[in-house]
Design a protein around this motif. Structure first.
Motif, mmCIF file in Angstrom:
data_model
loop_
_atom_site.group_PDB
_atom_site.id
_atom_site.type_symbol
_atom_site.label_atom_id
_atom_site.label_comp_id
_atom_site.label_asym_id
_atom_site.label_seq_id
_atom_site.Cartn_x
_atom_site.Cartn_y
_atom_site.Cartn_z
ATOM 1 N N GLU A 100 -8.254 -5.328 13.345
ATOM 2 C CA GLU A 100 -8.446 -6.756 13.123
ATOM 3 C C GLU A 100 -9.853 -7.114 12.655
ATOM 4 O O GLU A 100 -10.005 -7.886 11.692
ATOM 5 N N PRO A 101 -10.929 -6.596 13.265
ATOM 6 C CA PRO A 101 -12.275 -6.952 12.783
ATOM 7 C C PRO A 101 -12.532 -6.551 11.337
ATOM 8 O O PRO A 101 -13.395 -7.120 10.671
ATOM 9 N N ALA A 102 -11.777 -5.538 10.832
ATOM 10 C CA ALA A 102 -12.007 -5.067 9.463
ATOM 11 C C ALA A 102 -11.361 -5.955 8.417
ATOM 12 O O ALA A 102 -11.564 -5.737 7.222
ATOM 13 N N ARG A 103 -10.600 -6.952 8.844
ATOM 14 C CA ARG A 103 -9.967 -7.854 7.865
ATOM 15 C C ARG A 103 -11.019 -8.626 7.079
ATOM 16 O O ARG A 103 -10.741 -9.106 5.980
ATOM 17 N N GLU A 104 -12.211 -8.755 7.634
ATOM 18 C CA GLU A 104 -13.288 -9.432 6.908
ATOM 19 C C GLU A 104 -13.911 -8.521 5.852
ATOM 20 O O GLU A 104 -14.725 -8.977 5.046
ATOM 21 N N VAL A 105 -13.545 -7.254 5.875
ATOM 22 C CA VAL A 105 -14.044 -6.291 4.883
ATOM 23 C C VAL A 105 -12.818 -5.618 4.245
ATOM 24 O O VAL A 105 -12.573 -4.424 4.441
ATOM 25 N N PRO A 106 -12.019 -6.354 3.479
ATOM 26 C CA PRO A 106 -10.742 -5.830 3.010
ATOM 27 C C PRO A 106 -10.857 -4.631 2.072
ATOM 28 O O PRO A 106 -9.891 -3.893 1.888
ATOM 29 N N TYR A 107 -12.035 -4.433 1.498
ATOM 30 C CA TYR A 107 -12.220 -3.311 0.581
ATOM 31 C C TYR A 107 -12.635 -2.033 1.307
ATOM 32 O O TYR A 107 -12.719 -0.968 0.698
ATOM 33 N N LEU A 108 -12.886 -2.102 2.608
ATOM 34 C CA LEU A 108 -13.316 -0.924 3.362
ATOM 35 C C LEU A 108 -12.328 0.231 3.262
ATOM 36 O O LEU A 108 -12.750 1.374 3.018
ATOM 37 N N PRO A 109 -11.007 0.023 3.437
ATOM 38 C CA PRO A 109 -10.084 1.161 3.349
ATOM 39 C C PRO A 109 -10.144 1.894 2.009
ATOM 40 O O PRO A 109 -10.067 3.128 1.969
ATOM 41 N N ASP A 110 -10.305 1.157 0.916
ATOM 42 C CA ASP A 110 -10.358 1.825 -0.386
ATOM 43 C C ASP A 110 -11.676 2.565 -0.590
ATOM 44 O O ASP A 110 -11.711 3.601 -1.263
ATOM 45 N N VAL A 111 -12.763 2.061 -0.041
ATOM 46 C CA VAL A 111 -14.024 2.809 -0.082
ATOM 47 C C VAL A 111 -13.853 4.114 0.695
ATOM 48 O O VAL A 111 -14.326 5.180 0.268
ATOM 49 N N MET A 112 -13.160 4.046 1.823
ATOM 50 C CA MET A 112 -12.867 5.262 2.578
ATOM 51 C C MET A 112 -12.039 6.235 1.748
ATOM 52 O O MET A 112 -12.253 7.452 1.793
ATOM 53 N N ARG A 113 -11.092 5.706 0.987
ATOM 54 C CA ARG A 113 -10.242 6.581 0.159
ATOM 55 C C ARG A 113 -11.064 7.271 -0.925
ATOM 56 O O ARG A 113 -10.775 8.416 -1.290
ATOM 57 N N VAL A 114 -12.074 6.595 -1.449
ATOM 58 C CA VAL A 114 -12.975 7.247 -2.397
ATOM 59 C C VAL A 114 -13.699 8.400 -1.708
ATOM 60 O O VAL A 114 -13.836 9.500 -2.274
ATOM 61 N N GLU A 115 -14.154 8.169 -0.484
ATOM 62 C CA GLU A 115 -14.870 9.230 0.240
ATOM 63 C C GLU A 115 -13.946 10.399 0.570
ATOM 64 O O GLU A 115 -14.367 11.568 0.522
ATOM 65 N N ILE A 116 -12.691 10.111 0.909
ATOM 66 C CA ILE A 116 -11.734 11.185 1.167
ATOM 67 C C ILE A 116 -11.503 11.997 -0.100
ATOM 68 O O ILE A 116 -11.476 13.236 -0.072
ATOM 69 N N ALA A 117 -11.340 11.296 -1.227
ATOM 70 C CA ALA A 117 -11.127 11.992 -2.499
ATOM 71 C C ALA A 117 -12.315 12.886 -2.829
ATOM 72 O O ALA A 117 -12.155 14.008 -3.324
#
Length: 251
Positions: A100-117
């Motif tokens: 829930e707190p991460a909803r204010e940073v909606p792009y965080l999951p995709d930044v994580m996906r870049v790091e995973i890649a």
């Protein structure tokens, strides 16, 4: 009996509210509740630290305290399934989407996906990239039938946010205000020694996805033109050679 004890230990070591497993004793015969609590805390923080090491840009983006809270909850919900922690955290972007707190940073999951890649590309197998000469040697009238074999390190991402730009800004790049919040298509690969992150031009993602799926150059180009009418096919061909993401071309 041993299996039951191991399962009880596994559950308790990840649940801060769980009781100490029955059957554990210290050298002096006293139930080691305090020692077990320290061990449980060390396990959780150790796994959280491994996530921080794998997602440094995400840590910088949201701050250490925020990321540590997210990581601890993830560790408890998704403990490692392997002693090898190189790929631990692949499920973290999806978990962050429900945090829930991460909803204010909606792009965080995709930044994580870049790091995973990037992590996956770094540890991928080596392969020699194909050269333009190989493609040039094929009959011109049959180029549309050519299929491409991708480099093991190549990864493709599509984000509704400027995820690659945000990743770059939080990885030692230029700190600036993001004014264009359009989505970005991203190519991550490692043709030689260094992992690269590139933002693809319009139509580039559709073109590469088609090629990676085993479609011919002609079919992949059709997919790109269907998405972007003025897709730059010659530029895309030159770019995939320069990026070193193709190991070989086949008729």
């Amino acid at each position: 009996m041993l299996a039951d004890l191991q399962e009880a230990f596994r559950v308790a070591v990840l649940d801060p509210d769980a009781a100490m497993p029955a059957g554990l004793t210290a050298h002096n015969g006293v139930a080691p509740a305090r020692r077990f609590a320290v061990y449980r805390n060390n396990v959780t923080l150790g796994l959280a630290s491994s996530l921080e090491s794998r997602f440094p840009a995400s840590v910088r983006l949201v701050g250490e305290e925020f990321f540590r809270a997210l990581a601890i909850l993830f560790v408890r919900a998704h403990p490692p399934r392997s002693p090898l922690l190189l790929d631990y955290g692949d499920e973290l972007p999806g978990f962050a989407e429900t945090f829930e707190p991460a909803r204010e940073v909606p792009y965080l999951p995709d930044v994580m996906r870049v790091e995973i890649a990037r992590s996956q590309a770094y540890h991928a197998a080596d392969a020699a990239p194909a050269t333009l000469g190989v493609l040039s040697a094929m009959p011109p009238e049959r180029l549309g039938e050519v299929r491409a074999v991708f480099h093991p390190a190549a990864r493709l991402l599509r984000s509704a946010f400027p995820a690659a730009t945000i990743w770059q800004m939080n990885s030692g790049g230029e700190a600036r205000e993001v004014t264009d919040w359009s989505g970005e298509d991203v190519l991550v690969t490692r043709p030689n020694l260094d992992v690269t992150v590139q933002i693809l031009p319009p139509g580039g993602h559709a073109f590469l996805v088609g090629l990676r799926a085993g479609n011919s150059l002609g079919m992949a180009a059709e997919s790109a033109f269907a998405e972007v009418a003025d897709f730059d096919l010659p530029g895309a061909m030159a770019a995939l050679i320069n990026a070193g993401i193709i190991c070989r071309f086949e008729l």
